[in-house]
Design a protein around this motif. Sequence first.
Motif, PDB file in Angstrom:
ATOM      1  N   LYS A  11      -0.893  12.792 -13.342  1.00 26.43           N
ATOM      2  CA  LYS A  11      -1.630  11.543 -13.116  1.00 26.43           C
ATOM      3  C   LYS A  11      -1.394  11.125 -11.672  1.00 26.43           C
ATOM      4  CE  LYS A  11       2.121   8.631 -14.535  1.00 26.43           C
ATOM      5  NZ  LYS A  11       2.790   7.602 -15.025  1.00 26.43           N
ATOM      6  N   PRO A  12      -2.222  10.224 -11.121  1.00 24.80           N
ATOM      7  CA  PRO A  12      -2.024   9.815  -9.727  1.00 24.80           C
ATOM      8  C   PRO A  12      -0.570   9.403  -9.467  1.00 24.80           C
ATOM      9  CG  PRO A  12      -4.067   8.895 -10.557  1.00 24.80           C
ATOM     10  CD  PRO A  12      -3.386   9.546 -11.726  1.00 24.80           C
ATOM     11  N   MET A  13      -0.038   9.851  -8.314  1.00 25.75           N
ATOM     12  CA  MET A  13       1.382   9.634  -8.010  1.00 25.75           C
ATOM     13  C   MET A  13       1.559   9.310  -6.528  1.00 25.75           C
ATOM     14  SD  MET A  13       4.450  12.470  -8.353  1.00 25.75           S
ATOM     15  CE  MET A  13       4.054  13.340  -6.806  1.00 25.75           C
ATOM     16  N   VAL A  14       2.392   8.328  -6.231  1.00 23.55           N
ATOM     17  CA  VAL A  14       2.769   8.068  -4.836  1.00 23.55           C
ATOM     18  C   VAL A  14       3.671   9.210  -4.386  1.00 23.55           C
ATOM     19  CG1 VAL A  14       3.956   6.499  -3.256  1.00 23.55           C
ATOM     20  CG2 VAL A  14       2.610   5.568  -5.156  1.00 23.55           C
ATOM     21  N   ILE A  15       3.388   9.766  -3.204  1.00 23.06           N
ATOM     22  CA  ILE A  15       4.102  10.945  -2.726  1.00 23.06           C
ATOM     23  C   ILE A  15       5.227  10.544  -1.758  1.00 23.06           C
ATOM     24  CG2 ILE A  15       2.673  11.454  -0.683  1.00 23.06           C
ATOM     25  CD1 ILE A  15       2.534  14.411  -1.912  1.00 23.06           C
ATOM     26  N   GLY A  16       6.148  11.468  -1.486  1.00 25.16           N
ATOM     27  CA  GLY A  16       7.164  11.266  -0.452  1.00 25.16           C
ATOM     28  C   GLY A  16       8.528  10.863  -0.981  1.00 25.16           C
ATOM     29  N   HIS A  17       9.599  11.328  -0.289  1.00 24.49           N
ATOM     30  CA  HIS A  17      10.960  10.952  -0.727  1.00 24.49           C
ATOM     31  C   HIS A  17      12.006  10.942   0.385  1.00 24.49           C
ATOM     32  CE1 HIS A  17      10.790  15.388  -1.261  1.00 24.49           C
ATOM     33  NE2 HIS A  17      12.020  15.341  -0.794  1.00 24.49           N
ATOM     34  N   PRO A  61       7.177  12.480 -13.213  1.00 22.87           N
ATOM     35  CA  PRO A  61       6.136  11.447 -13.108  1.00 22.87           C
ATOM     36  C   PRO A  61       6.548  10.219 -12.270  1.00 22.87           C
ATOM     37  CG  PRO A  61       7.331  11.164 -15.155  1.00 22.87           C
ATOM     38  CD  PRO A  61       8.015  12.286 -14.419  1.00 22.87           C
ATOM     39  N   THR A  62       7.593  10.331 -11.453  1.00 26.96           N
ATOM     40  CA  THR A  62       8.119   9.165 -10.718  1.00 26.96           C
ATOM     41  C   THR A  62       7.396   8.979  -9.385  1.00 26.96           C
ATOM     42  OG1 THR A  62      10.277   9.653 -11.707  1.00 26.96           O
ATOM     43  CG2 THR A  62      10.249   8.088  -9.878  1.00 26.96           C
ATOM     44  N   ASN A  63       6.927   7.765  -9.118  1.00 23.13           N
ATOM     45  CA  ASN A  63       6.273   7.496  -7.833  1.00 23.13           C
ATOM     46  C   ASN A  63       7.255   7.614  -6.678  1.00 23.13           C
ATOM     47  OD1 ASN A  63       3.545   6.999  -8.525  1.00 23.13           O
ATOM     48  ND2 ASN A  63       4.109   5.007  -9.354  1.00 23.13           N
ATOM     49  N   GLY A  64       6.716   8.050  -5.519  1.00 24.21           N
ATOM     50  CA  GLY A  64       7.537   8.263  -4.341  1.00 24.21           C
ATOM     51  C   GLY A  64       7.606   7.070  -3.411  1.00 24.21           C
ATOM     52  N   SER A  65       7.858   7.345  -2.125  1.00 23.94           N
ATOM     53  CA  SER A  65       8.182   6.258  -1.198  1.00 23.94           C
ATOM     54  C   SER A  65       7.346   6.223   0.075  1.00 23.94           C
ATOM     55  CB  SER A  65       9.668   6.322  -0.847  1.00 23.94           C
ATOM     56  OG  SER A  65      10.033   7.612  -0.397  1.00 23.94           O
ATOM     57  N   LEU A  80       0.834  -1.208   0.000  1.00 30.48           N
ATOM     58  CA  LEU A  80       0.000   0.000   0.000  1.00 30.48           C
ATOM     59  C   LEU A  80       0.864   1.250   0.000  1.00 30.48           C
ATOM     60  CD1 LEU A  80      -2.689  -1.121   2.595  1.00 30.48           C
ATOM     61  CD2 LEU A  80      -2.948  -0.998   0.114  1.00 30.48           C
ATOM     62  N   ALA A  81       0.331   2.314  -0.598  1.00 25.71           N
ATOM     63  CA  ALA A  81       1.050   3.580  -0.676  1.00 25.71           C
ATOM     64  C   ALA A  81       0.069   4.732  -0.599  1.00 25.71           C
ATOM     65  CB  ALA A  81       1.841   3.655  -1.981  1.00 25.71           C
ATOM     66  N   ALA A  82       0.577   5.921  -0.257  1.00 30.24           N
ATOM     67  CA  ALA A  82      -0.249   7.140  -0.239  1.00 30.24           C
ATOM     68  C   ALA A  82      -0.166   7.792  -1.616  1.00 30.24           C
ATOM     69  CB  ALA A  82       0.251   8.088   0.835  1.00 30.24           C
ATOM     70  N   TRP A  83      -1.286   7.764  -2.323  1.00 29.28           N
ATOM     71  CA  TRP A  83      -1.362   8.319  -3.684  1.00 29.28           C
ATOM     72  C   TRP A  83      -1.938   9.728  -3.646  1.00 29.28           C
ATOM     73  CZ3 TRP A  83       0.064   5.740  -8.255  1.00 29.28           C
ATOM     74  CH2 TRP A  83       0.406   4.375  -8.103  1.00 29.28           C
ATOM     75  N   LEU A  84      -1.296  10.640  -4.360  1.00 34.66           N
ATOM     76  CA  LEU A  84      -1.837  11.984  -4.558  1.00 34.66           C
ATOM     77  C   LEU A  84      -2.736  11.927  -5.790  1.00 34.66           C
ATOM     78  CD1 LEU A  84      -1.809  15.033  -3.781  1.00 34.66           C
ATOM     79  CD2 LEU A  84       0.145  15.282  -5.326  1.00 34.66           C
ATOM     80  N   LEU A  85      -4.047  12.152  -5.578  1.00 35.64           N
ATOM     81  CA  LEU A  85      -5.024  12.005  -6.667  1.00 35.64           C
ATOM     82  C   LEU A  85      -5.503  13.346  -7.214  1.00 35.64           C
ATOM     83  CD1 LEU A  85      -7.215   9.141  -5.122  1.00 35.64           C
ATOM     84  CD2 LEU A  85      -5.247   8.921  -6.636  1.00 35.64           C
ATOM     85  N   GLY A  86      -5.348  14.403  -6.415  1.00 39.26           N
ATOM     86  CA  GLY A  86      -5.805  15.733  -6.827  1.00 39.26           C
ATOM     87  C   GLY A  86      -5.411  16.719  -5.746  1.00 39.26           C
ATOM     88  N   GLN A 145      -3.779   3.426  -1.257  1.00 42.49           N
ATOM     89  CA  GLN A 145      -4.245   2.454  -2.252  1.00 42.49           C
ATOM     90  C   GLN A 145      -3.115   1.474  -2.571  1.00 42.49           C
ATOM     91  OE1 GLN A 145      -7.398   5.111  -4.867  1.00 42.49           O
ATOM     92  NE2 GLN A 145      -5.337   4.929  -5.656  1.00 42.49           N
ATOM     93  N   PRO A 146      -3.463   0.330  -3.181  1.00 42.97           N
ATOM     94  CA  PRO A 146      -2.402  -0.620  -3.553  1.00 42.97           C
ATOM     95  C   PRO A 146      -1.381   0.000  -4.507  1.00 42.97           C
ATOM     96  CG  PRO A 146      -4.553  -1.667  -3.677  1.00 42.97           C
ATOM     97  CD  PRO A 146      -4.808  -0.200  -3.453  1.00 42.97           C
ATOM     98  N   TYR A 147      -0.145  -0.442  -4.362  1.00 43.27           N
ATOM     99  CA  TYR A 147       0.962   0.041  -5.203  1.00 43.27           C
ATOM    100  C   TYR A 147       1.776  -1.174  -5.637  1.00 43.27           C
ATOM    101  CZ  TYR A 147       5.407   2.491  -6.278  1.00 43.27           C
ATOM    102  OH  TYR A 147       6.555   2.959  -6.881  1.00 43.27           O
ATOM    103  N   HIS A 148       1.702  -1.475  -6.928  1.00 45.41           N
ATOM    104  CA  HIS A 148       2.413  -2.653  -7.447  1.00 45.41           C
ATOM    105  C   HIS A 148       3.848  -2.246  -7.785  1.00 45.41           C
ATOM    106  CE1 HIS A 148      -1.384  -4.685  -7.422  1.00 45.41           C
ATOM    107  NE2 HIS A 148      -1.922  -3.705  -8.138  1.00 45.41           N
ATOM    108  N   LEU A 149       4.789  -2.912  -7.142  1.00 46.02           N
ATOM    109  CA  LEU A 149       6.190  -2.546  -7.316  1.00 46.02           C
ATOM    110  C   LEU A 149       6.774  -3.148  -8.585  1.00 46.02           C
ATOM    111  CD1 LEU A 149       7.536  -3.006  -3.685  1.00 46.02           C
ATOM    112  CD2 LEU A 149       7.102  -0.866  -4.870  1.00 46.02           C
ATOM    113  N   PRO A 150       7.781  -2.466  -9.152  1.00 48.97           N
ATOM    114  CA  PRO A 150       8.493  -3.086 -10.282  1.00 48.97           C
ATOM    115  C   PRO A 150       9.244  -4.324  -9.777  1.00 48.97           C
ATOM    116  CG  PRO A 150       9.602  -1.078  -9.537  1.00 48.97           C
ATOM    117  CD  PRO A 150       8.312  -1.146  -8.799  1.00 48.97           C
ATOM    118  N   SER A 151       9.573  -5.230 -10.678  1.00 54.97           N
ATOM    119  CA  SER A 151      10.282  -6.434 -10.235  1.00 54.97           C
ATOM    120  C   SER A 151      11.696  -6.058  -9.798  1.00 54.97           C
ATOM    121  CB  SER A 151      10.314  -7.470 -11.354  1.00 54.97           C
ATOM    122  OG  SER A 151      10.875  -6.880 -12.509  1.00 54.97           O
ATOM    123  N   LEU A 152      12.277  -6.895  -8.953  1.00 53.75           N
ATOM    124  CA  LEU A 152      13.590  -6.631  -8.375  1.00 53.75           C
ATOM    125  C   LEU A 152      14.676  -6.941  -9.403  1.00 53.75           C
ATOM    126  CD1 LEU A 152      14.516  -5.892  -5.403  1.00 53.75           C
ATOM    127  CD2 LEU A 152      15.089  -8.300  -5.171  1.00 53.75           C
TER     128      LEU A 152
END
Length: 364
Positions: A73-79, A133-137, A19-25, A32-39
């Motif tokens: 577009k919707p983005m996971v926030i934080g760094h 456009p990069t998702n955060g952490s 799960l991650a905090a998504w900025l929607l607006g 919401q769920p956040y599917h990670l890229p493969s390792l």
Amino acid sequence: MSGGSCTEGKEHEKDGENLAAWLLGIKTLKIQPYHLPSLGPHDVKVRVKALGICGSDIHHFKTMRCANFIVKKPMVIGHECAGIIEEVGSQVKSLAVGDRVALEPGISCRQCNLCKDGRYNLCPEMKFFGSPPTNGSLANKVVHPANLCFKLPDNVSLEEGAMCEPLSVGVHACRRANVGPETNVLIMGAGPIGLVTLLAARAFGAPRIVIVDVDECRLSIAKNLGADETIQVSTNIQDVSEEVVKIQNAMGSGIDVSFDCVGFDKTTSTALNATRSGGKVCLIGLAKSEMTAPLTPAAAREVDVIGIFRYRNTWPLCIEFLKTGKIDVKPLITHRFGFSQQEVEDAFETSARGGSAIKVMFNL
């Protein structure tokens, strides 16, 4: 750390859901769920344990943009984050499962001339956590290159590890301005970045530091963190000449380096006028893309104006400063929240209000 979403988060995690905090607006955040890229072979999977809210996160939250970076577009926030390694890629030798790490949030291309020249923070292809456009952490887990994850010593907490990111800005600025044991420093702005710049300048050996702000509360925090003098100023640009005299008197000798951690016409004008001939003004805060400032008289006195963008190669030094106690960032963490829907909303509202909130931290 109670709240429905927290329990819901644990349920999801049983199913392997991240799960991650998504900025929607504007001012709209949702867990919401956040599917990670493969390792990849050189990556690690990190369970995020501590994450601080930055001023740029607040810009995105309030306006869906920060300078020229626009959320489309919707983005996971934080760094600003630290966590514990849960999985390592096949080629990773430097880190192991269970290691506590601080994450440097920007992935550069490593191919362009700026990267090859060592100035990778200026890479035009930079992928930076939570910068569109990069998702955060702000998530249960993230995947990140192992070489951007720095192992924390036993006496440095995960919260302090997350603070390496804002502290890196102050460290990079002090390096750019060549701060040392003979450098008298003026800092414009006692917000989070002004305060980490104060801590960094002291660690670099600055013998005398004067800090200026409009807010008395922030100035008292700066005093407690070791500023030699604090000066409350107005927001009125007509007061610059009078305030410059006050600032110079408070320093008691020439101001060698001024850091503008705000970026308004007034703060830059004050810094340029207050700095001694042959000194430096370093622009850290970039509140406005265009400014009116008295460059000609400053140029005639050979005052160098330098800019900084984020940081480069700072994590090892930040961790060393924290490990040895040369810098203590703990007093900057003023508010703590868990990772539930309600707490995420409350944390961002708290940080956006400013006031007594310096660094708002999530404990996940």
